[in-house]
Enzyme design. Structure first.
Site, PDB file in Angstrom:
ATOM      1  N   ILE A 106      53.062  21.432 -15.693  1.00 13.06           N
ATOM      2  CA  ILE A 106      51.936  22.099 -16.359  1.00 13.06           C
ATOM      3  C   ILE A 106      51.751  23.466 -15.710  1.00 13.06           C
ATOM      4  O   ILE A 106      51.504  23.562 -14.505  1.00 13.06           O
ATOM      5  CB  ILE A 106      50.626  21.283 -16.229  1.00 13.06           C
ATOM      6  CG1 ILE A 106      50.797  19.880 -16.849  1.00 13.06           C
ATOM      7  CG2 ILE A 106      49.454  22.018 -16.866  1.00 13.06           C
ATOM      8  CD1 ILE A 106      51.037  19.867 -18.345  1.00 13.06           C
ATOM      9  N   HIS A 107      51.871  24.528 -16.523  1.00 13.18           N
ATOM     10  CA  HIS A 107      51.730  25.859 -15.933  1.00 13.18           C
ATOM     11  C   HIS A 107      51.162  26.919 -16.878  1.00 13.18           C
ATOM     12  O   HIS A 107      50.766  27.990 -16.437  1.00 13.18           O
ATOM     13  CB  HIS A 107      53.089  26.359 -15.424  1.00 13.18           C
ATOM     14  CG  HIS A 107      53.999  26.817 -16.531  1.00 13.18           C
ATOM     15  ND1 HIS A 107      54.738  25.937 -17.283  1.00 13.18           N
ATOM     16  CD2 HIS A 107      54.263  28.051 -17.022  1.00 13.18           C
ATOM     17  CE1 HIS A 107      55.437  26.611 -18.177  1.00 13.18           C
ATOM     18  NE2 HIS A 107      55.166  27.897 -18.054  1.00 13.18           N
TER      19      HIS A 107
END
Length: 361
Positions: free
Chosen positions: A208-209
């Site tokens: 997740i970024h």
């Protein structure tokens, strides 16, 4: 000998670029000069990275990063212009949709140098994404558009590219070539499965970024609650992006899933090969999951790789906890075979042939 300059700015672009670089060296019809803009600082991209990955070291490293979009793109254009004046290439190659991609294309266009855009025609149809702006502008000013999928080809036709003096070809996705090549090396080089004491096909790989997820407490909290729930029965391994780490601390979100430091490409491939499933907001990882015969839960509201969803290899969930868990459970019982050829074969060779024609070697 004719010459091309390749503009790269992030680790995934180097991995893709390595495929074409090897083919260029093998055929020896023209020379390639590699420019690293430095856009994405990556501690894993040391000299060892280039040696182990068998990637040619960049002749130029512009070291431009950590800036806002306008400043970054402007500084890149200034430095790339200096390189192009010095090297006088016959064409410039850019990959994907980063600021490096746009800066390289704009600079080349203003200098009347031919442009090759690899991964052309992809669309999220979300103009709030900087990447969407980058890819649309780059497509419009390029001379050769290398499309990875039928949907990317269709997007260009709908947008009227057929009426423009631009060469449009469907070659397939060059990342497929990269995964096939590096998969053998990763088995030799990576020890991450043993280091983390992971059981084959009994853990979830998550990444997740994206800013739309990390910069919203509601979104980030919801995603991590879903991962926590899944982690109760199936361990979740998440290489932690620096931006995500900062936001978890800022929003005071604690997590019991296994958070690990950013990892190299070989380690990522081994996690992909051995995991049960992938949960991600990354674009590239969606395809790499497919190449490794893994289903993917897409924690976004859209995807550029629509054929994965259309063929039931991936599901779009956004950030909602309930939808992420439902998609995870759905794929746990899926008997879908990964028997479709969605992304072509010998992609690098096809792209090379088209570039050779473009610069008339």
């Amino acid at each position: 000998m004719k010459k091309i300059v390749t503009i790269l700015g992030a680790r995934p672009q180097f991995v893709k670029g390595a495929v074409l670089s090897r083919i260029i060296v093998e055929h020896n019809d023209f020379q390639e000069i590699i420019v690293h803009t430095g856009q994405h600082y990556d501690v894993n991209m040391s000299a060892v990275f280039f040696d182990e990955m068998k990637i040619p070291k960049p002749k130029y490293n512009l070291n431009i990063n950590g800036l806002n979009h306008g400043a970054m793109t402007g500084q890149m254009m200034e430095k790339i212009e200096e390189v192009l004046y010095k090297e006088q290439p016959d064409a410039v190659i850019v990959y994907g949709d980063t600021n490096s991609t746009l800066a390289g294309a704009l600079t080349a266009k203003k200098m009347n140098i031919k442009i090759v855009h690899i991964e052309a025609g992809l669309r999220s149809f979300n103009m709030e994404m900087p990447e969407e702006v980058n890819r649309i502008v780059t497509d419009r000013i390029a001379d050769l558009l290398s499309c990875p999928t039928n949907s990317s080809l269709k997007n260009l036709k709908i947008e009227g590219f057929d009426s423009l003096p631009i060469k449009i070809e469907k070659h397939g996705d060059i990342m497929k070539d990269a995964v096939e090549f590096y998969s053998k090396l990763s088995e030799e080089k990576s020890t991450i499965i043993n280091r983390l004491k992971l059981a084959e096909n009994n853990f979830v790989l998550a990444t997740i970024h994206r800013q739309e997820n990390t910069d919203s407490k509601k979104s980030l909290e919801s995603i991590f609650k879903a991962l926590e729930e899944i982690n109760k029965n199936t361990p979740v391994i998440l290489p932690l992006h620096p931006r995500t780490a900062l936001k978890l601390k800022e929003f005071e979100i604690e997590s019991k899933i296994t958070l690990i430091e950013p990892i190299g490409y070989f380690d990522m491939l081994e996690l992909l090969k051995n995991c049960t499933m992938v949960i991600t907001d990354s674009g590239g990882l969606q395809k790499e999951a497919f190449f490794n015969k893994k289903h993917c839960v897409i924690a976004r509201t859209e995807t550029e790789w629509v054929e994965l969803v259309d063929n039931d290899y991936a599901l779009i969930t956004g950030f909602e906890k309930k939808k992420i868990i439902e998609a995870f459970n759905y794929f746990l019982t899926s008997t879908k075979l990964f028997d479709k050829e969605l992304y072509g074969v010998n992609v690098g060779e096809k792209i090379y042939t088209s570039i050779k024609k473009l610069i008339q070697v």
